[in-house]
Design a protein around this motif. Structure first.
Motif, short mmCIF file in Angstrom:
data_model
loop_
_atom_site.label_atom_id
_atom_site.label_comp_id
_atom_site.label_asym_id
_atom_site.label_seq_id
_atom_site.Cartn_x
_atom_site.Cartn_y
_atom_site.Cartn_z
N VAL A 24 7.14 68.28 33.92
CA VAL A 24 8.07 67.91 34.99
C VAL A 24 8.94 69.10 35.33
N ASP A 25 9.30 69.20 36.60
CA ASP A 25 10.19 70.25 37.09
C ASP A 25 11.35 69.54 37.77
N ILE A 26 12.52 69.57 37.15
CA ILE A 26 13.67 68.82 37.65
C ILE A 26 14.26 69.55 38.86
N PRO A 27 14.33 68.92 40.02
CA PRO A 27 14.88 69.58 41.21
C PRO A 27 16.35 69.95 41.02
N GLU A 28 16.71 71.18 41.32
CA GLU A 28 18.08 71.63 41.16
C GLU A 28 18.99 70.98 42.21
N GLY A 29 20.17 70.56 41.77
CA GLY A 29 21.14 70.00 42.69
C GLY A 29 20.80 68.63 43.22
N LYS A 30 19.88 67.93 42.57
CA LYS A 30 19.44 66.62 43.01
C LYS A 30 19.66 65.59 41.89
N ILE A 31 19.53 64.32 42.24
CA ILE A 31 19.56 63.24 41.25
C ILE A 31 18.14 62.78 41.00
N THR A 32 17.72 62.87 39.75
CA THR A 32 16.39 62.42 39.34
C THR A 32 16.53 61.24 38.40
N SER A 33 15.79 60.17 38.66
CA SER A 33 15.78 59.02 37.76
C SER A 33 14.38 58.83 37.18
N ILE A 34 14.35 58.51 35.90
CA ILE A 34 13.09 58.22 35.20
C ILE A 34 12.98 56.72 35.05
#
Length: 274
Positions: A24-34
């Motif tokens: 996984v590559d977590i987008p910078e400056g964004k909200i990611t939910s699993i």
């Protein structure tokens, strides 16, 4: 901003593989939910990203550096992690708890500075626990205690904030307060936020990016409209969902659903059905 990635990681508990070849590559400056069903590995991937767990294979990288080769304080200055059940003495006051968030910024013998106190006060104010500053954790309700723990994570003042089910024990109003707070931190301060959520509609409404997991594998990654859809929910959760567009947020909204056969599918099967 700090970039967080996992590349082909495998994680096991007591010789049982929990995560299988996760990237996984977590987008910078964004909200990611699993999101995903119980026991699918949501919390495990969050613990792996935060260095609580060490993968048997693959690696986790913070700004291109292996997170397991970095010093603990260096990681803590870039990333705050709030576990689902923090191991904190309940005899602490709220202010004492929140002050722990300043630890990565302090030298071993140095007292709290004016900047530290300002961060602590701001974190308590933002989470609505300032009025409880002198109360001990064991005197608070479950919801108040949860907000105090979130305040501790905020006081750490990091670009990356990881939270495992941050709305646990909160009623509907306080769930919205916490999620709106996280959204404000993201929008105003460009903090990258990664969280595990059970509520699909909350995940869709408050996230820019979703990771759907099932049986230890990433099944689908994308924006809410790509993930909260009939085919993906059928394959990941085993439900036949009626999904509409929320007229207020423009995000997908799961109106109702029925159970179907929960036989898990592979990511390839999901992509073929979309």
């Amino acid at each position: 901003m700090a970039r967080l990635q996992a590349e082909q990681i495998d994680v096991s508990y007591e010789n049982k593989q929990v995560l299988k070849n996760i990237s996984v590559d977590i987008p910078e400056g964004k909200i990611t939910s699993i999101i995903g069903p119980n026991g699918c590995g949501k919390s495990t991937i969050l613990k792996s990203l935060s260095r609580i767990l060490t993968p048997e294979e693959g690696g986790v990288y913070l700004d291109g550096k292996s997170i397991h080769e970095m010093k603990t304080k260096e990681v803590a200055k870039n990333m705050a992690m709030l576990a689902q059940t923090p191991d904190i003495p309940l005899t602490l006051t709220v202010e004492q708890l929140v002050s722990f968030g300043r630890h990565p910024h302090r030298k071993r013998t140095r007292k709290l500075t004016a900047e530290d106190h300002a961060s602590i006060q701001s974190a308590m104010n933002d989470t609505g626990v300032l009025e409880f500053a002198d109360r001990t954790l064991d005197s608070l309700s479950g919801g108040q205690r949860q907000r105090a723990w979130i305040a501790m994570a905020l006081a750490q003042d990091t670009d990356l904030l990881l939270l495992d089910e941050p709305t646990t024990y909160l009623d509907m109003a306080h769930q919205l307060e916490v999620l709106e707070l996280l959204q404000q931190l993201n929008e105003k301060e460009s903090r990258t936020i990664v969280m595990v959520l059970h509520d699909l509609n909350h995940a869709a409404r408050f996230s820019d990016h979703l990771i759907a997991m099932c049986s230890g594998e990433v099944q689908c990654i994308g924006c809410p409209s790509d993930v909260i859809c009939k085919n993906v929910l059928r394959q990941v959760f085993g439900i036949d969902a009626h999904v509409v567009t929320d007229p207020k947020s423009g995000k997908p909204l799961c109106m109702t659903y029925d159970l179907i056969d929960r036989t898990p599918a592979s990511a390839t099967e999901i992509s073929q059905t979309n």
